[in-house]
Motif scaffolding. Structure first.
Motif, PDB file in Angstrom:
ATOM      1  N   ARG A   1     -19.043  55.275  53.268  1.00 50.03           N
ATOM      2  CA  ARG A   1     -19.473  54.192  52.379  1.00 50.03           C
ATOM      3  C   ARG A   1     -18.320  53.253  52.078  1.00 50.03           C
ATOM      4  O   ARG A   1     -18.489  52.045  52.037  1.00 50.03           O
ATOM      5  CB  ARG A   1     -20.054  54.778  51.093  1.00 50.03           C
ATOM      6  CG  ARG A   1     -20.555  53.763  50.113  1.00 50.03           C
ATOM      7  CD  ARG A   1     -21.405  54.391  49.029  1.00 50.03           C
ATOM      8  NE  ARG A   1     -22.713  54.782  49.537  1.00 50.03           N
ATOM      9  CZ  ARG A   1     -23.686  55.285  48.793  1.00 50.03           C
ATOM     10  NH1 ARG A   1     -23.480  55.496  47.496  1.00 50.03           N
ATOM     11  NH2 ARG A   1     -24.835  55.604  49.333  1.00 50.03           N
ATOM     12  N   LYS A   2     -17.130  53.807  51.848  1.00 48.57           N
ATOM     13  CA  LYS A   2     -15.932  52.981  51.651  1.00 48.57           C
ATOM     14  C   LYS A   2     -14.702  53.864  51.723  1.00 48.57           C
ATOM     15  O   LYS A   2     -14.804  55.102  51.648  1.00 48.57           O
ATOM     16  CB  LYS A   2     -15.966  52.254  50.309  1.00 48.57           C
ATOM     17  CG  LYS A   2     -15.900  53.151  49.088  1.00 48.57           C
ATOM     18  CD  LYS A   2     -15.859  52.296  47.815  1.00 48.57           C
ATOM     19  CE  LYS A   2     -15.776  53.183  46.577  1.00 48.57           C
ATOM     20  NZ  LYS A   2     -15.687  52.372  45.335  1.00 48.57           N
TER      21      LYS A   2
ATOM     22  N   HIS B   1     -25.658  50.471  50.360  1.00 49.21           N
ATOM     23  CA  HIS B   1     -24.398  50.422  49.617  1.00 49.21           C
ATOM     24  C   HIS B   1     -23.208  50.407  50.580  1.00 49.21           C
ATOM     25  O   HIS B   1     -22.250  49.648  50.385  1.00 49.21           O
ATOM     26  CB  HIS B   1     -24.304  51.615  48.668  1.00 49.21           C
ATOM     27  CG  HIS B   1     -25.296  51.559  47.552  1.00 49.21           C
ATOM     28  ND1 HIS B   1     -25.113  50.793  46.434  1.00 49.21           N
ATOM     29  CD2 HIS B   1     -26.501  52.179  47.402  1.00 49.21           C
ATOM     30  CE1 HIS B   1     -26.149  50.935  45.619  1.00 49.21           C
ATOM     31  NE2 HIS B   1     -27.004  51.767  46.181  1.00 49.21           N
TER      32      HIS B   1
ATOM     33  N   ASN C   1     -20.470  47.383  51.006  1.00 47.17           N
ATOM     34  CA  ASN C   1     -19.028  47.581  50.925  1.00 47.17           C
ATOM     35  C   ASN C   1     -18.325  47.045  52.170  1.00 47.17           C
ATOM     36  O   ASN C   1     -17.233  46.471  52.084  1.00 47.17           O
ATOM     37  CB  ASN C   1     -18.708  49.070  50.748  1.00 47.17           C
ATOM     38  CG  ASN C   1     -18.989  49.550  49.343  1.00 47.17           C
ATOM     39  OD1 ASN C   1     -18.775  48.834  48.374  1.00 47.17           O
ATOM     40  ND2 ASN C   1     -19.492  50.766  49.217  1.00 47.17           N
ATOM     41  N   TYR C   2     -18.962  47.229  53.331  1.00 46.04           N
ATOM     42  CA  TYR C   2     -18.379  46.704  54.558  1.00 46.04           C
ATOM     43  C   TYR C   2     -18.334  45.181  54.514  1.00 46.04           C
ATOM     44  O   TYR C   2     -17.335  44.555  54.902  1.00 46.04           O
ATOM     45  CB  TYR C   2     -19.188  47.183  55.765  1.00 46.04           C
ATOM     46  CG  TYR C   2     -18.565  46.825  57.089  1.00 46.04           C
ATOM     47  CD1 TYR C   2     -17.451  47.510  57.568  1.00 46.04           C
ATOM     48  CD2 TYR C   2     -19.083  45.790  57.861  1.00 46.04           C
ATOM     49  CE1 TYR C   2     -16.877  47.180  58.779  1.00 46.04           C
ATOM     50  CE2 TYR C   2     -18.510  45.451  59.073  1.00 46.04           C
ATOM     51  CZ  TYR C   2     -17.412  46.145  59.531  1.00 46.04           C
ATOM     52  OH  TYR C   2     -16.836  45.812  60.739  1.00 46.04           O
TER      53      TYR C   2
ATOM     54  N   ASN D   1     -18.063  43.434  51.904  1.00 48.19           N
ATOM     55  CA  ASN D   1     -17.003  43.121  50.943  1.00 48.19           C
ATOM     56  C   ASN D   1     -15.640  43.072  51.635  1.00 48.19           C
ATOM     57  O   ASN D   1     -14.858  42.136  51.426  1.00 48.19           O
ATOM     58  CB  ASN D   1     -17.023  44.177  49.838  1.00 48.19           C
ATOM     59  CG  ASN D   1     -15.962  43.930  48.779  1.00 48.19           C
ATOM     60  OD1 ASN D   1     -15.780  42.825  48.320  1.00 48.19           O
ATOM     61  ND2 ASN D   1     -15.270  44.983  48.402  1.00 48.19           N
ATOM     62  N   TYR D   2     -15.349  44.095  52.463  1.00 44.20           N
ATOM     63  CA  TYR D   2     -14.089  44.114  53.203  1.00 44.20           C
ATOM     64  C   TYR D   2     -13.964  42.873  54.089  1.00 44.20           C
ATOM     65  O   TYR D   2     -12.935  42.197  54.098  1.00 44.20           O
ATOM     66  CB  TYR D   2     -14.023  45.353  54.116  1.00 44.20           C
ATOM     67  CG  TYR D   2     -13.823  46.669  53.421  1.00 44.20           C
ATOM     68  CD1 TYR D   2     -12.865  46.845  52.432  1.00 44.20           C
ATOM     69  CD2 TYR D   2     -14.588  47.781  53.788  1.00 44.20           C
ATOM     70  CE1 TYR D   2     -12.683  48.077  51.818  1.00 44.20           C
ATOM     71  CE2 TYR D   2     -14.415  49.010  53.180  1.00 44.20           C
ATOM     72  CZ  TYR D   2     -13.457  49.153  52.198  1.00 44.20           C
ATOM     73  OH  TYR D   2     -13.274  50.370  51.590  1.00 44.20           O
TER      74      TYR D   2
ATOM     75  N   TYR E   1     -22.846  41.315  49.252  1.00 42.22           N
ATOM     76  CA  TYR E   1     -22.331  42.396  48.399  1.00 42.22           C
ATOM     77  C   TYR E   1     -22.942  42.296  47.000  1.00 42.22           C
ATOM     78  O   TYR E   1     -23.371  43.307  46.422  1.00 42.22           O
ATOM     79  CB  TYR E   1     -20.812  42.287  48.334  1.00 42.22           C
ATOM     80  CG  TYR E   1     -20.142  43.315  47.444  1.00 42.22           C
ATOM     81  CD1 TYR E   1     -19.915  44.606  47.903  1.00 42.22           C
ATOM     82  CD2 TYR E   1     -19.726  42.982  46.158  1.00 42.22           C
ATOM     83  CE1 TYR E   1     -19.289  45.549  47.099  1.00 42.22           C
ATOM     84  CE2 TYR E   1     -19.099  43.909  45.345  1.00 42.22           C
ATOM     85  CZ  TYR E   1     -18.886  45.193  45.820  1.00 42.22           C
ATOM     86  OH  TYR E   1     -18.277  46.117  45.012  1.00 42.22           O
TER      87      TYR E   1
ATOM     88  N   TYR F   1     -24.683  44.995  44.508  1.00 40.32           N
ATOM     89  CA  TYR F   1     -23.894  45.346  43.321  1.00 40.32           C
ATOM     90  C   TYR F   1     -23.934  44.179  42.331  1.00 40.32           C
ATOM     91  O   TYR F   1     -22.929  43.505  42.098  1.00 40.32           O
ATOM     92  CB  TYR F   1     -22.453  45.670  43.714  1.00 40.32           C
ATOM     93  CG  TYR F   1     -22.298  46.953  44.507  1.00 40.32           C
ATOM     94  CD1 TYR F   1     -22.349  48.194  43.883  1.00 40.32           C
ATOM     95  CD2 TYR F   1     -22.102  46.920  45.887  1.00 40.32           C
ATOM     96  CE1 TYR F   1     -22.189  49.369  44.600  1.00 40.32           C
ATOM     97  CE2 TYR F   1     -21.946  48.089  46.619  1.00 40.32           C
ATOM     98  CZ  TYR F   1     -21.996  49.306  45.958  1.00 40.32           C
ATOM     99  OH  TYR F   1     -21.846  50.471  46.678  1.00 40.32           O
TER     100      TYR F   1
END
Length: 327
Positions: free
Chosen positions: A154-155, A246, A250-251, A253-254, A275, A279
Protein backbone atom coordinates in the motif's frame (compact mmCIF):
# COMPACT_ATOMS: atom_id res chain seq x y z
CA UNK A 1 34.28 2.69 22.58
CA UNK A 2 34.08 0.20 25.46
CA UNK A 3 35.36 -3.38 25.54
CA UNK A 4 33.59 -5.96 23.38
CA UNK A 5 31.42 -8.40 25.33
CA UNK A 6 31.66 -11.88 23.81
CA UNK A 7 28.05 -12.76 24.70
CA UNK A 8 26.71 -9.83 22.66
CA UNK A 9 25.33 -10.55 19.18
CA UNK A 10 27.77 -9.41 16.52
CA UNK A 11 26.56 -6.63 14.21
CA UNK A 12 28.12 -5.84 10.84
CA UNK A 13 27.68 -2.14 10.04
CA UNK A 14 28.10 -1.34 6.34
CA UNK A 15 28.73 2.26 5.26
CA UNK A 16 28.68 2.83 1.47
CA UNK A 17 30.40 6.06 0.47
CA UNK A 18 30.93 8.13 -2.64
CA UNK A 19 32.58 11.56 -2.35
CA UNK A 20 31.58 12.01 1.29
CA UNK A 21 34.84 13.41 2.67
CA UNK A 22 32.94 16.19 4.44
CA UNK A 23 30.56 13.87 6.34
CA UNK A 24 31.97 10.36 6.62
CA UNK A 25 33.94 10.95 9.83
CA UNK A 26 30.80 12.19 11.59
CA UNK A 27 28.89 9.14 10.34
CA UNK A 28 31.58 6.68 11.43
CA UNK A 29 31.93 8.40 14.80
CA UNK A 30 28.21 7.74 15.39
CA UNK A 31 28.90 4.03 14.79
CA UNK A 32 31.86 3.98 17.17
CA UNK A 33 29.73 5.75 19.81
CA UNK A 34 27.23 2.86 19.93
CA UNK A 35 26.51 1.42 23.37
CA UNK A 36 26.44 -2.00 21.72
CA UNK A 37 30.12 -2.75 21.18
CA UNK A 38 30.43 -6.08 19.36
CA UNK A 39 30.78 -4.54 15.90
CA UNK A 40 32.29 -5.21 12.53
CA UNK A 41 32.60 -1.89 10.69
CA UNK A 42 32.80 -2.08 6.88
CA UNK A 43 33.30 1.00 4.70
CA UNK A 44 32.74 0.48 0.97
CA UNK A 45 34.18 3.31 -1.08
CA UNK A 46 32.47 3.52 -4.48
CA UNK A 47 35.46 4.96 -6.39
CA UNK A 48 35.40 8.38 -4.72
CA UNK A 49 37.41 11.18 -6.30
CA UNK A 50 37.77 13.21 -3.08
CA UNK A 51 39.37 12.42 0.29
CA UNK A 52 36.70 9.97 1.46
CA UNK A 53 39.14 7.03 1.68
CA UNK A 54 41.73 9.06 3.57
CA UNK A 55 39.11 10.23 6.10
CA UNK A 56 37.89 6.66 6.60
CA UNK A 57 41.47 5.50 7.21
CA UNK A 58 41.86 8.15 9.90
CA UNK A 59 38.86 6.65 11.72
CA UNK A 60 40.41 3.21 11.12
CA UNK A 61 43.32 4.22 13.33
CA UNK A 62 40.89 4.26 16.28
CA UNK A 63 38.91 1.14 15.43
CA UNK A 64 39.76 -1.79 13.14
CA UNK A 65 37.50 -1.28 10.15
CA UNK A 66 37.36 -3.14 6.86
CA UNK A 67 37.82 -0.80 3.89
CA UNK A 68 36.64 -2.07 0.52
CA UNK A 69 37.63 0.10 -2.44
CA UNK A 70 35.49 -0.48 -5.52
CA UNK A 71 37.46 -0.22 -8.80
CA UNK A 72 34.75 1.88 -10.48
CA UNK A 73 31.59 3.68 -9.43
CA UNK A 74 28.75 1.15 -9.46
CA UNK A 75 26.13 2.82 -7.27
CA UNK A 76 24.97 2.39 -3.69
CA UNK A 77 23.28 -0.99 -4.20
CA UNK A 78 26.43 -2.68 -5.49
CA UNK A 79 28.46 -1.03 -2.73
CA UNK A 80 26.07 -2.29 -0.06
CA UNK A 81 26.12 -5.79 -1.56
CA UNK A 82 29.92 -5.79 -1.52
CA UNK A 83 29.76 -4.99 2.18
CA UNK A 84 27.14 -7.69 2.76
CA UNK A 85 29.44 -10.27 1.14
CA UNK A 86 32.16 -9.37 3.67
CA UNK A 87 29.86 -9.30 6.71
CA UNK A 88 30.45 -11.85 9.49
CA UNK A 89 27.87 -10.58 12.01
CA UNK A 90 24.62 -12.16 13.17
CA UNK A 91 22.91 -8.91 12.17
CA UNK A 92 23.63 -6.35 9.48
CA UNK A 93 22.84 -2.63 9.27
CA UNK A 94 23.44 -0.12 6.49
CA UNK A 95 24.23 3.49 7.37
CA UNK A 96 24.55 6.08 4.61
CA UNK A 97 27.73 8.11 4.80
CA UNK A 98 26.03 11.45 5.51
CA UNK A 99 23.60 10.23 8.20
CA UNK A 100 24.04 9.42 11.90
CA UNK A 101 22.65 7.11 14.57
CA UNK A 102 21.82 7.82 18.18
CA UNK A 103 24.31 5.95 20.44
CA UNK A 104 21.52 3.54 21.52
CA UNK A 105 20.39 2.65 17.99
CA UNK A 106 21.80 -0.89 17.95
CA UNK A 107 21.11 -1.53 21.64
CA UNK A 108 17.41 -0.68 21.35
CA UNK A 109 16.82 -2.61 18.13
CA UNK A 110 18.62 -5.69 19.44
CA UNK A 111 16.36 -5.55 22.49
CA UNK A 112 13.35 -5.46 20.16
CA UNK A 113 14.66 -8.62 18.49
CA UNK A 114 15.07 -10.31 21.87
CA UNK A 115 11.50 -9.42 22.87
CA UNK A 116 9.95 -10.33 19.51
CA UNK A 117 11.50 -13.76 19.04
CA UNK A 118 13.47 -15.59 16.33
CA UNK A 119 10.74 -15.38 13.67
CA UNK A 120 11.39 -11.63 13.37
CA UNK A 121 14.04 -10.77 10.80
CA UNK A 122 13.97 -6.96 10.70
CA UNK A 123 13.71 -4.22 13.35
CA UNK A 124 13.32 -0.54 12.49
CA UNK A 125 13.77 2.71 14.39
CA UNK A 126 11.89 5.98 14.07
CA UNK A 127 13.80 8.88 12.61
CA UNK A 128 13.91 12.62 12.13
CA UNK A 129 14.70 14.43 8.87
CA UNK A 130 16.89 17.55 8.78
CA UNK A 131 17.41 20.06 5.98
CA UNK A 132 20.36 22.15 4.84
CA UNK A 133 19.69 24.75 7.51
CA UNK A 134 19.77 22.18 10.32
CA UNK A 135 16.05 22.59 11.01
CA UNK A 136 13.69 19.65 11.26
CA UNK A 137 11.83 18.95 8.01
CA UNK A 138 9.84 15.94 9.16
CA UNK A 139 9.89 12.68 11.07
CA UNK A 140 8.69 9.11 10.70
CA UNK A 141 7.44 7.29 13.80
CA UNK A 142 7.60 3.56 13.16
CA UNK A 143 4.81 1.16 14.02
CA UNK A 144 5.60 -1.89 11.88
CA UNK A 145 4.88 -5.13 13.74
CA UNK A 146 4.51 -8.71 12.54
CA UNK A 147 3.51 -9.48 8.97
CA UNK A 148 3.44 -6.16 7.09
CA UNK A 149 3.63 -7.57 3.55
CA UNK A 150 0.20 -6.28 2.51
CA UNK A 151 0.75 -2.88 4.12
CA UNK A 152 4.06 -2.50 2.26
CA UNK A 153 2.21 -2.90 -1.04
CA UNK A 154 0.00 0.00 0.00
CA UNK A 155 2.89 2.36 0.77
CA UNK A 156 6.49 2.42 2.02
CA UNK A 157 5.91 2.27 5.77
CA UNK A 158 9.58 2.03 6.67
CA UNK A 159 11.36 4.68 4.64
CA UNK A 160 15.14 4.94 4.68
CA UNK A 161 17.46 1.92 4.67
CA UNK A 162 19.58 3.35 7.49
CA UNK A 163 16.78 2.94 10.06
CA UNK A 164 16.84 -0.90 9.91
CA UNK A 165 18.69 -3.74 11.62
CA UNK A 166 18.33 -7.05 9.76
CA UNK A 167 19.28 -10.66 10.45
CA UNK A 168 22.18 -11.38 8.11
CA UNK A 169 20.82 -14.76 7.06
CA UNK A 170 17.52 -13.13 6.04
CA UNK A 171 19.27 -10.37 4.11
CA UNK A 172 21.31 -12.91 2.19
CA UNK A 173 18.30 -15.16 1.60
CA UNK A 174 16.47 -12.40 -0.31
CA UNK A 175 19.57 -11.65 -2.39
CA UNK A 176 20.58 -8.30 -0.89
CA UNK A 177 19.89 -5.08 -2.80
CA UNK A 178 18.63 -5.08 -6.38
CA UNK A 179 21.02 -2.96 -8.44
CA UNK A 180 18.50 -2.75 -11.30
CA UNK A 181 16.72 0.08 -9.47
CA UNK A 182 17.90 3.61 -10.33
CA UNK A 183 16.01 4.77 -7.19
CA UNK A 184 13.51 3.32 -4.66
CA UNK A 185 15.97 0.58 -3.68
CA UNK A 186 14.84 0.95 -0.08
CA UNK A 187 11.17 0.43 -0.96
CA UNK A 188 12.01 -2.66 -3.04
CA UNK A 189 14.15 -4.03 -0.22
CA UNK A 190 11.47 -3.63 2.43
CA UNK A 191 8.78 -5.14 0.19
CA UNK A 192 10.94 -8.23 -0.32
CA UNK A 193 11.89 -8.38 3.36
CA UNK A 194 8.22 -8.13 4.37
CA UNK A 195 7.45 -11.12 2.14
CA UNK A 196 10.25 -13.16 3.73
CA UNK A 197 10.09 -12.30 7.43
CA UNK A 198 8.27 -10.48 10.22
CA UNK A 199 9.06 -6.98 11.51
CA UNK A 200 9.31 -5.17 14.82
CA UNK A 201 9.92 -1.49 15.57
CA UNK A 202 10.47 1.20 18.17
CA UNK A 203 8.84 4.64 18.36
CA UNK A 204 12.11 6.07 19.69
CA UNK A 205 13.86 8.45 17.28
CA UNK A 206 17.30 6.87 16.93
CA UNK A 207 18.32 7.82 13.39
CA UNK A 208 18.99 11.30 12.00
CA UNK A 209 18.47 11.61 8.25
CA UNK A 210 20.19 14.49 6.46
CA UNK A 211 18.02 15.56 3.51
CA UNK A 212 20.55 18.01 2.13
CA UNK A 213 20.29 19.87 -1.15
CA UNK A 214 22.90 17.72 -2.91
CA UNK A 215 22.28 17.12 -6.63
CA UNK A 216 24.32 13.92 -6.38
CA UNK A 217 21.76 12.25 -4.15
CA UNK A 218 19.42 9.82 -5.88
CA UNK A 219 16.50 11.41 -4.03
CA UNK A 220 17.30 14.70 -5.83
CA UNK A 221 17.23 13.09 -9.29
CA UNK A 222 13.55 13.11 -10.16
CA UNK A 223 13.94 11.13 -13.39
CA UNK A 224 15.59 8.34 -11.44
CA UNK A 225 12.87 8.54 -8.79
CA UNK A 226 10.20 8.24 -11.46
CA UNK A 227 11.98 5.31 -13.12
CA UNK A 228 12.35 3.62 -9.73
CA UNK A 229 8.65 3.94 -8.88
CA UNK A 230 7.65 2.64 -12.31
CA UNK A 231 9.88 -0.41 -11.75
CA UNK A 232 8.32 -0.93 -8.31
CA UNK A 233 4.93 -0.83 -10.02
CA UNK A 234 5.89 -3.40 -12.65
CA UNK A 235 7.59 -5.80 -10.24
CA UNK A 236 5.44 -5.54 -7.12
CA UNK A 237 2.34 -3.37 -7.39
CA UNK A 238 0.61 -3.88 -10.76
CA UNK A 239 -1.80 -6.63 -9.67
CA UNK A 240 -2.27 -5.26 -6.15
CA UNK A 241 -3.24 -1.74 -7.23
CA UNK A 242 -6.15 -3.01 -9.31
CA UNK A 243 -7.99 -4.24 -6.21
CA UNK A 244 -6.88 -1.72 -3.57
CA UNK A 245 -7.97 1.87 -4.10
CA UNK A 246 -5.96 3.07 -1.10
CA UNK A 247 -2.76 1.55 -2.50
CA UNK A 248 -3.56 3.06 -5.90
CA UNK A 249 -4.10 6.49 -4.30
CA UNK A 250 -0.81 6.29 -2.41
CA UNK A 251 1.01 5.42 -5.62
CA UNK A 252 -0.58 8.43 -7.33
CA UNK A 253 0.61 10.53 -4.40
CA UNK A 254 4.23 9.44 -4.94
CA UNK A 255 4.06 10.08 -8.68
CA UNK A 256 2.40 13.48 -8.21
CA UNK A 257 5.19 14.65 -5.93
CA UNK A 258 7.82 13.58 -8.46
CA UNK A 259 6.00 15.26 -11.34
CA UNK A 260 5.82 18.55 -9.44
CA UNK A 261 9.55 18.41 -8.75
CA UNK A 262 10.12 17.69 -12.46
CA UNK A 263 8.15 20.80 -13.44
CA UNK A 264 5.05 19.02 -14.74
CA UNK A 265 2.27 20.53 -12.59
CA UNK A 266 -0.64 19.71 -14.92
CA UNK A 267 0.08 15.97 -14.75
CA UNK A 268 0.82 16.24 -11.02
CA UNK A 269 -2.55 17.86 -10.37
CA UNK A 270 -4.34 14.82 -11.79
CA UNK A 271 -2.37 12.59 -9.40
CA UNK A 272 -3.12 14.77 -6.36
CA UNK A 273 -6.83 14.95 -7.22
CA UNK A 274 -6.91 11.16 -7.53
CA UNK A 275 -5.32 10.87 -4.09
CA UNK A 276 -7.80 13.38 -2.60
CA UNK A 277 -10.73 11.42 -4.03
CA UNK A 278 -9.79 8.53 -1.73
CA UNK A 279 -8.29 10.48 1.20
CA UNK A 280 -10.71 13.39 1.42
CA UNK A 281 -9.79 14.20 5.03
CA UNK A 282 -6.07 14.49 4.34
CA UNK A 283 -5.97 18.27 4.54
CA UNK A 284 -2.25 18.42 3.73
CA UNK A 285 -3.03 17.36 0.17
CA UNK A 286 -5.14 20.40 -0.74
CA UNK A 287 -2.29 22.96 -0.71
CA UNK A 288 -0.49 20.67 -3.15
CA UNK A 289 -3.49 20.69 -5.47
CA UNK A 290 -3.48 24.49 -5.31
CA UNK A 291 0.25 24.67 -6.04
CA UNK A 292 -0.20 22.34 -9.01
CA UNK A 293 -3.15 24.40 -10.29
CA UNK A 294 -1.08 27.58 -9.95
CA UNK A 295 1.77 25.84 -11.80
CA UNK A 296 4.39 26.91 -9.29
CA UNK A 297 8.03 26.15 -10.08
CA UNK A 298 9.74 23.04 -8.66
CA UNK A 299 11.71 25.26 -6.27
CA UNK A 300 8.57 26.96 -4.93
CA UNK A 301 6.85 23.60 -4.60
CA UNK A 302 9.78 22.16 -2.63
CA UNK A 303 9.79 25.19 -0.31
CA UNK A 304 6.02 24.89 0.12
CA UNK A 305 6.32 21.23 1.07
CA UNK A 306 8.91 22.05 3.73
CA UNK A 307 6.48 24.55 5.29
CA UNK A 308 3.58 22.08 5.12
CA UNK A 309 5.64 19.35 6.80
CA UNK A 310 6.82 21.68 9.55
CA UNK A 311 3.25 22.78 10.19
CA UNK A 312 2.22 19.12 10.41
CA UNK A 313 4.96 18.47 12.99
CA UNK A 314 3.56 21.35 15.05
CA UNK A 315 0.07 19.84 14.79
CA UNK A 316 1.40 16.51 16.03
CA UNK A 317 2.83 18.18 19.12
CA UNK A 318 -0.43 20.07 19.78
CA UNK A 319 -3.01 17.44 18.86
CA UNK A 320 -1.03 14.26 19.38
CA UNK A 321 0.17 11.88 16.64
CA UNK A 322 -3.09 9.90 16.48
CA UNK A 323 -5.33 12.81 15.57
CA UNK A 324 -2.72 14.57 13.42
CA UNK A 325 -2.20 11.40 11.38
CA UNK A 326 -5.78 11.60 10.14
CA UNK A 327 -5.37 15.18 8.85
Amino acid sequence: MGPVMSDQPRVSVIVPAYNRASTIERTLDSVLAQTHTNLQLIVVDDASTDATVERARLVGQEFPLTLIEQPCNGGACRARNAGLAAADGDFVAFLDSDDTWDPRFLEVLLARFADAGPEVGCAVASYRIYGDDGRVKGELIQGAEGDISQEMLRKNLIGATSCALIRTEVMRAIGGFDAAYPACQDYDLFIRLSQATRFTSTPEILFLYQDVDDPGRITRNQRKRLAGHLLIYRRHLRAHLKGDRHARANYMNYIGDILMRMGRPRAARRMFVGYAWVYKRKLRNYPRILMAAARVSPARYAAGMVLINRFYLLLKRVLGPGLAQRL
